[in-house]
Design a protein around this motif. Structure first.
Motif, mmCIF file in Angstrom:
data_model
loop_
_atom_site.group_PDB
_atom_site.id
_atom_site.type_symbol
_atom_site.label_atom_id
_atom_site.label_comp_id
_atom_site.label_asym_id
_atom_site.label_seq_id
_atom_site.Cartn_x
_atom_site.Cartn_y
_atom_site.Cartn_z
ATOM 1 N N GLN A 39 7.182 -16.024 -25.666
ATOM 2 C CA GLN A 39 6.082 -16.989 -25.526
ATOM 3 C C GLN A 39 5.554 -17.041 -24.098
ATOM 4 O O GLN A 39 4.348 -17.168 -23.871
ATOM 5 N N TYR A 40 6.473 -16.873 -23.115
ATOM 6 C CA TYR A 40 6.075 -16.996 -21.712
ATOM 7 C C TYR A 40 6.078 -15.668 -20.958
ATOM 8 O O TYR A 40 5.847 -15.638 -19.753
ATOM 9 N N GLY A 41 6.344 -14.573 -21.666
ATOM 10 C CA GLY A 41 6.258 -13.248 -21.050
ATOM 11 C C GLY A 41 7.307 -12.991 -19.987
ATOM 12 O O GLY A 41 7.011 -12.382 -18.955
ATOM 13 N N VAL A 42 8.548 -13.457 -20.214
ATOM 14 C CA VAL A 42 9.640 -13.199 -19.278
ATOM 15 C C VAL A 42 10.755 -12.455 -20.005
ATOM 16 O O VAL A 42 10.826 -12.442 -21.231
ATOM 17 N N ASN A 43 11.619 -11.822 -19.224
ATOM 18 C CA ASN A 43 12.778 -11.165 -19.827
ATOM 19 C C ASN A 43 13.818 -12.199 -20.226
ATOM 20 O O ASN A 43 13.813 -13.333 -19.750
ATOM 21 N N TYR A 44 14.729 -11.771 -21.107
ATOM 22 C CA TYR A 44 15.853 -12.646 -21.451
ATOM 23 C C TYR A 44 17.151 -11.841 -21.373
ATOM 24 O O TYR A 44 17.182 -10.636 -21.623
ATOM 25 N N LEU A 45 18.222 -12.523 -20.979
ATOM 26 C CA LEU A 45 19.526 -11.885 -20.773
ATOM 27 C C LEU A 45 20.584 -12.759 -21.453
ATOM 28 O O LEU A 45 21.135 -13.675 -20.841
ATOM 29 N N PRO A 46 20.875 -12.531 -22.723
ATOM 30 C CA PRO A 46 21.829 -13.392 -23.422
ATOM 31 C C PRO A 46 23.248 -13.219 -22.894
ATOM 32 O O PRO A 46 23.647 -12.128 -22.488
ATOM 33 N N ILE A 47 24.002 -14.315 -22.883
ATOM 34 C CA ILE A 47 25.420 -14.285 -22.530
ATOM 35 C C ILE A 47 26.219 -14.390 -23.818
ATOM 36 O O ILE A 47 26.055 -15.351 -24.572
ATOM 37 N N ILE A 48 27.092 -13.420 -24.043
ATOM 38 C CA ILE A 48 27.909 -13.437 -25.260
ATOM 39 C C ILE A 48 29.353 -13.110 -24.874
ATOM 40 O O ILE A 48 29.637 -12.681 -23.753
ATOM 41 N N SER A 49 30.269 -13.310 -25.796
ATOM 42 C CA SER A 49 31.676 -13.031 -25.506
ATOM 43 C C SER A 49 32.304 -12.047 -26.481
ATOM 44 O O SER A 49 33.504 -11.806 -26.435
#
Length: 360
Positions: A39-49
């Motif tokens: 929606q805002y045109g930024v990257n995303y970096l999910p944190i998972i385990s």
């Protein structure tokens, strides 16, 4: 897990267009992260385990926005400080080697067509880069980066109080406790100081009860409670009387049909902190708050937990570190053994980064 997290994130991104490169998020299962990033045109970096957690996020949401996923952060649930993503299938007492878990994550990413150019960021337990030589330029793992959360705490620029910095140098191996007292419901890792020891002791002064006589519940609890509908075993009745004799005279009900025993001043503090709840979490086990629908979790407020907002605010503003939650990774004992910090040396961030890049 912060209350109103989605609205806050959207508000920030709306006011900072063109200024934010990416958003990283991990608490709970952040399905909306990719949608908001798009929606805002930024990257995303999910944190998972775990690879399993990533697969669930990918299948449900992230595969719709693959191009904006800049990296995947693997936060080791047994090594990282703060809240950790242990699942019900994982034993908090039996740490697993992170290598096969990260390999499984890369295998899952490759199986979904995600290029190796999308790095996995190893978080938790990272101190010396030389300890990770077999990870770097390893074809099985693909591109790897490392996140250091604990070491930067002890730097000139670090904003934490001097008392906190001083305490970090005194930590011994094994002093970090992976516990489940957090009102979020997640496990978290913090220094086993007097604050955590008091929570451990509070839970140890705990007995189950029934509202009717039956089975092992053959004796009426006659200390710490009002009313006669508390039936316990004979052994637990004797334990309760012993705790009361030691000054823990107040019995507080938990959501799990047990009661804990606390001293009057501790009981008063618990009740006040619960009454002062400001709704900082989306779901709070300590106060039974929820930030939507009925605004209640539907469970009794749990006196075995604590007000995390109060504790974190207090410690960061200089309150005695023994009396509050002090997050740190399980490698924090290295502050006392690494020669880099000998003679009380505290580096600048630049000095720390230069040191890390040597492998040490």
């Amino acid at each position: 897990e912060m209350g109103g997290a989605q609205q806050v994130l959207e508000g920030v991104l709306e006011k900072t267009k063109g200024m934010v490169a990416g958003v990283t998020c991990g608490a709970g299962m952040p399905y909306k992260l990719s949608e908001i990033a798009q929606q805002y045109g930024v990257n995303y970096l999910p944190i998972i385990s775990s690879a399993r957690a990533f697969r669930a996020l990918w299948k449900r949401a992230y595969k719709k926005v693959p191009d904006l996923m800049a990296a995947v952060v693997y936060e080791d649930p047994w090594l990282a400080g703060g809240h950790n993503g242990l699942s019900n299938a994982e034993d908090p007492r039996k740490p697993e080697d992170p290598y096969p878990r990260v390999k499984a994550l890369r295998d899952t990413m490759r199986g979904e067509g995600i290029a190796d150019s999308v790095p996995i960021i190893m978080a938790g337990g990272v101190w010396h880069l030389r300890d990770w030589d077999n990870w770097i330029e390893n074809e099985e793992l693909g591109q790897i980066a490392f996140q250091l959360g604990t070491r930067p705490l002890l730097t000139k620029e670090s904003p934490i109080p001097e008392s906190w910095k001083s305490e970090l140098t005194k930590i011994k191996e094994g002093d970090i406790l992976l516990h489940k007292f957090s009102p979020t419901g997640f496990y978290s890792s913090a220094v086993r100081n007097e604050f955590l020891r008091s929570l451990e002791a509070r839970s140890e002064r705990q007995i189950p009860y029934a509202t009717e006589e039956g089975g092992e519940h053959t004796h009426q609890l006659d200390v710490g409670v009002k009313g006669k509908n508390f039936w316990v075993s004979k052994a637990d009745l004797l334990r309760a009387r012993e705790w009361v004799g030691l000054g823990h005279t107040m019995a507080l009900k938990t959501p799990d049909s047990t009661v804990i025993f606390a001293a009057p001043e501790e009981s008063k503090m618990i009740r006040k902190d619960q009454a002062d709840c400001m709704g900082c979490l989306s779901h709070c086990g300590f106060s039974a708050w929820k930030d939507h629908d009925s605004f209640s979790t539907g469970r009794l407020a749990d006196p075995r937990s604590f007000c995390i907002q109060k504790s974190l605010q207090e410690i960061v503003h200089g309150a005695p570190v023994e009396e509050h939650l002090m997050f740190a990774g399980h490698g924090a004992y290295n502050f006392g053994t690494d020669p880099f910090y000998s003679n009380g040396f505290v580096p600048t961030v630049k000095q720390l980064m230069d040191r890390i890049l040597t492998g040490d």
